[in-house]
Design a protein around this motif. Structure first.
Motif, mmCIF file in Angstrom:
data_model
loop_
_atom_site.group_PDB
_atom_site.id
_atom_site.type_symbol
_atom_site.label_atom_id
_atom_site.label_comp_id
_atom_site.label_asym_id
_atom_site.label_seq_id
_atom_site.Cartn_x
_atom_site.Cartn_y
_atom_site.Cartn_z
ATOM 1 N N GLY A 160 -4.986 9.765 -12.981
ATOM 2 C CA GLY A 160 -5.205 8.573 -13.782
ATOM 3 C C GLY A 160 -5.785 7.417 -12.984
ATOM 4 O O GLY A 160 -6.247 7.562 -11.844
ATOM 5 N N LEU A 161 -5.733 6.243 -13.581
ATOM 6 C CA LEU A 161 -6.301 5.060 -12.939
ATOM 7 C C LEU A 161 -5.484 4.597 -11.745
ATOM 8 O O LEU A 161 -5.986 3.842 -10.917
ATOM 9 C CB LEU A 161 -6.421 3.928 -13.960
ATOM 10 N N ASN A 162 -4.214 5.047 -11.640
ATOM 11 C CA ASN A 162 -3.416 4.719 -10.460
ATOM 12 C C ASN A 162 -4.090 5.214 -9.185
ATOM 13 O O ASN A 162 -3.970 4.600 -8.124
ATOM 14 C CB ASN A 162 -2.024 5.352 -10.569
ATOM 15 N N GLY A 163 -4.796 6.343 -9.313
ATOM 16 C CA GLY A 163 -5.532 6.867 -8.166
ATOM 17 C C GLY A 163 -6.991 6.474 -8.184
ATOM 18 O O GLY A 163 -7.563 6.095 -7.157
ATOM 19 N N ALA A 164 -7.613 6.540 -9.365
ATOM 20 C CA ALA A 164 -9.052 6.272 -9.466
ATOM 21 C C ALA A 164 -9.410 4.874 -9.001
ATOM 22 O O ALA A 164 -10.440 4.666 -8.339
ATOM 23 C CB ALA A 164 -9.516 6.479 -10.902
ATOM 24 N N LEU A 165 -8.568 3.890 -9.313
ATOM 25 C CA LEU A 165 -8.861 2.511 -8.902
ATOM 26 C C LEU A 165 -8.908 2.388 -7.389
ATOM 27 O O LEU A 165 -9.771 1.687 -6.836
ATOM 28 C CB LEU A 165 -7.801 1.565 -9.467
ATOM 29 N N LEU A 166 -8.024 3.082 -6.698
ATOM 30 C CA LEU A 166 -8.005 3.019 -5.241
ATOM 31 C C LEU A 166 -9.202 3.751 -4.642
ATOM 32 O O LEU A 166 -9.704 3.369 -3.581
ATOM 33 C CB LEU A 166 -6.699 3.598 -4.703
ATOM 34 N N GLY A 167 -9.661 4.805 -5.323
ATOM 35 C CA GLY A 167 -10.861 5.488 -4.854
ATOM 36 C C GLY A 167 -12.069 4.574 -4.897
ATOM 37 O O GLY A 167 -12.878 4.530 -3.961
ATOM 38 N N VAL A 168 -12.200 3.804 -5.977
ATOM 39 C CA VAL A 168 -13.303 2.853 -6.088
ATOM 40 C C VAL A 168 -13.137 1.720 -5.087
ATOM 41 O O VAL A 168 -14.118 1.253 -4.485
ATOM 42 C CB VAL A 168 -13.388 2.305 -7.530
ATOM 43 N N ALA A 169 -11.894 1.272 -4.879
ATOM 44 C CA ALA A 169 -11.646 0.231 -3.885
ATOM 45 C C ALA A 169 -12.106 0.692 -2.506
ATOM 46 O O ALA A 169 -12.741 -0.066 -1.759
ATOM 47 C CB ALA A 169 -10.163 -0.130 -3.862
ATOM 48 N N ALA A 170 -11.786 1.951 -2.175
ATOM 49 C CA ALA A 170 -12.192 2.491 -0.878
ATOM 50 C C ALA A 170 -13.715 2.545 -0.768
ATOM 51 O O ALA A 170 -14.282 2.248 0.297
ATOM 52 C CB ALA A 170 -11.593 3.873 -0.671
ATOM 53 N N GLU A 171 -14.387 2.922 -1.857
ATOM 54 C CA GLU A 171 -15.845 2.965 -1.855
ATOM 55 C C GLU A 171 -16.438 1.596 -1.536
ATOM 56 O O GLU A 171 -17.472 1.491 -0.857
ATOM 57 C CB GLU A 171 -16.367 3.428 -3.218
ATOM 58 N N ASP A 172 -15.792 0.539 -2.022
ATOM 59 C CA ASP A 172 -16.295 -0.813 -1.837
ATOM 60 C C ASP A 172 -15.700 -1.511 -0.620
ATOM 61 O O ASP A 172 -15.863 -2.727 -0.450
ATOM 62 C CB ASP A 172 -16.023 -1.648 -3.092
ATOM 63 N N GLY A 173 -14.982 -0.754 0.219
ATOM 64 C CA GLY A 173 -14.447 -1.316 1.452
ATOM 65 C C GLY A 173 -13.246 -2.219 1.270
ATOM 66 O O GLY A 173 -12.932 -3.033 2.150
#
Length: 309
Positions: A160-173
């Protein structure tokens, strides 16, 4: 924007409904105890489609769309402000785009770290202390979590978004952390304040936030005892029926024997069906049987709801 630009090294906590209500419970508790106020809201029409309408007194009203709101707390000690995002539901489509939108908004506010809350089902006993598992988007974040003696999620997936949001955060540093509260898998569909307490206790140590957790701790302890007793009853029933290899019958007392009003009987049957489909309804069923002083007559049938676990 004036208030937004004056935030001091803010962290963003993002929560959505999920297993055991862990993330939402922790998010609402954090928001309430810190006395936060609303900062912003994403339009629901950009995220959700209308899937139902409400009918009241025969009149049709538009269905209510889930809300997605940001709340803010300004730290009086000027150490770190906290933002809490509470989503009443996860968007059915466009999750990756939605996460990018959230991260862009966070960056506009100069957010330093994104934190998500979640649940992790294990074989723990309901009366044992719940652990907090954690994962981070960087080695520095991981080292910080280890310094708090937090259990590290060495391998697995965060759905879910609990993980997906952190994946995008990591992409954006952008630095990110997920905190997962441990709960018994046998009661995965029931609210679990003990897991929510574990998550918040860890978050407060991580963020350096002083939060009164006494009320949540009391709820956690009470729920642990209740679920422990329920598990004991389920295990005893399973052992009893394992001997004859037969599934227990759904014994239903007749109305005359129980003194049960037909309307109450119908209500109980409705609650049983709801609990069979969604075990989070089992608490409501238990409370109604206790109110009618009928739990002893329906106990075996009630415990059968948990046999499939």
């Amino acid at each position: 924007m004036a208030e937004q630009s004056n935030l001091n090294k803010p962290w963003l906590v993002a929560v959505w409904p999920g297993m055991g209500g862990v993330a939402s419970s922790a998010g609402y508790y954090l928001m309430s105890k810190l006395g936060m106020h609303q900062l912003a809201e994403f339009s629901p029409r950009d995220l959700f489609d209308i899937e139902y309408i409400d009918v009241q007194g025969g009149i049709i009203h538009p269905g209510r769309l889930p809300r997605s709101r940001f709340f803010v707390w300004k730290d009086p000690e000027a150490k770190r402000d906290i933002l809490v995002f509470i989503g009443e539901a996860q968007p059915p489509i466009g999750k990756h785009a939605f996460c990018h939108r959230m991260i862009q908004f966070a960056q506009q506010l100069d957010v330093q770290r994104v934190v998500t809350f979640a649940a992790m089902a294990t074989g723990m006993h309901p009366e044992h202390d719940a652990r907090t598992f954690a994962a981070a988007t960087s080695e520095d974040g991981l080292a910080e979590l280890r310094s708090l003696n937090t259990e590290i999620l060495e391998k697995g997936r965060i759905g879910g978004l609990n993980g997906a949001l952190l994946g995008v955060a990591a992409e954006d540093g952008l630095d990110g952390v997920c905190l997962l509260g441990e709960m018994p898998h046998v009661f995965a569909q029931l609210p679990n304040p003990k897991a929510a307490y574990a998550v918040l206790e860890t978050f407060c140590r991580l963020a350096g936030v002083h939060l009164d957790l006494a009320e949540l701790k009391q709820q956690a302890d009470q729920a642990g005892v209740q679920l422990g007793k329920l598990l004991g009853n389920v295990e005893q029933m399973m052992r009893q029926h394992a001997g004859d290899g037969a599934a227990p019958a759904e014994a239903v007392p007749d109305d005359e024997e129980s003194g049960l009003d037909p309307g109450d009987r119908q209500h109980i049957e409705t609650l049983f069906e709801q609990a069979r489909q969604d075990r989070s309804k089992a608490y409501e069923l238990k409370a109604e049987l206790d109110r009618l002083k009928l739990f002893d007559k329906y106990e075996d049938r009630f415990l059968d709801l948990f046999r499939s676990s």
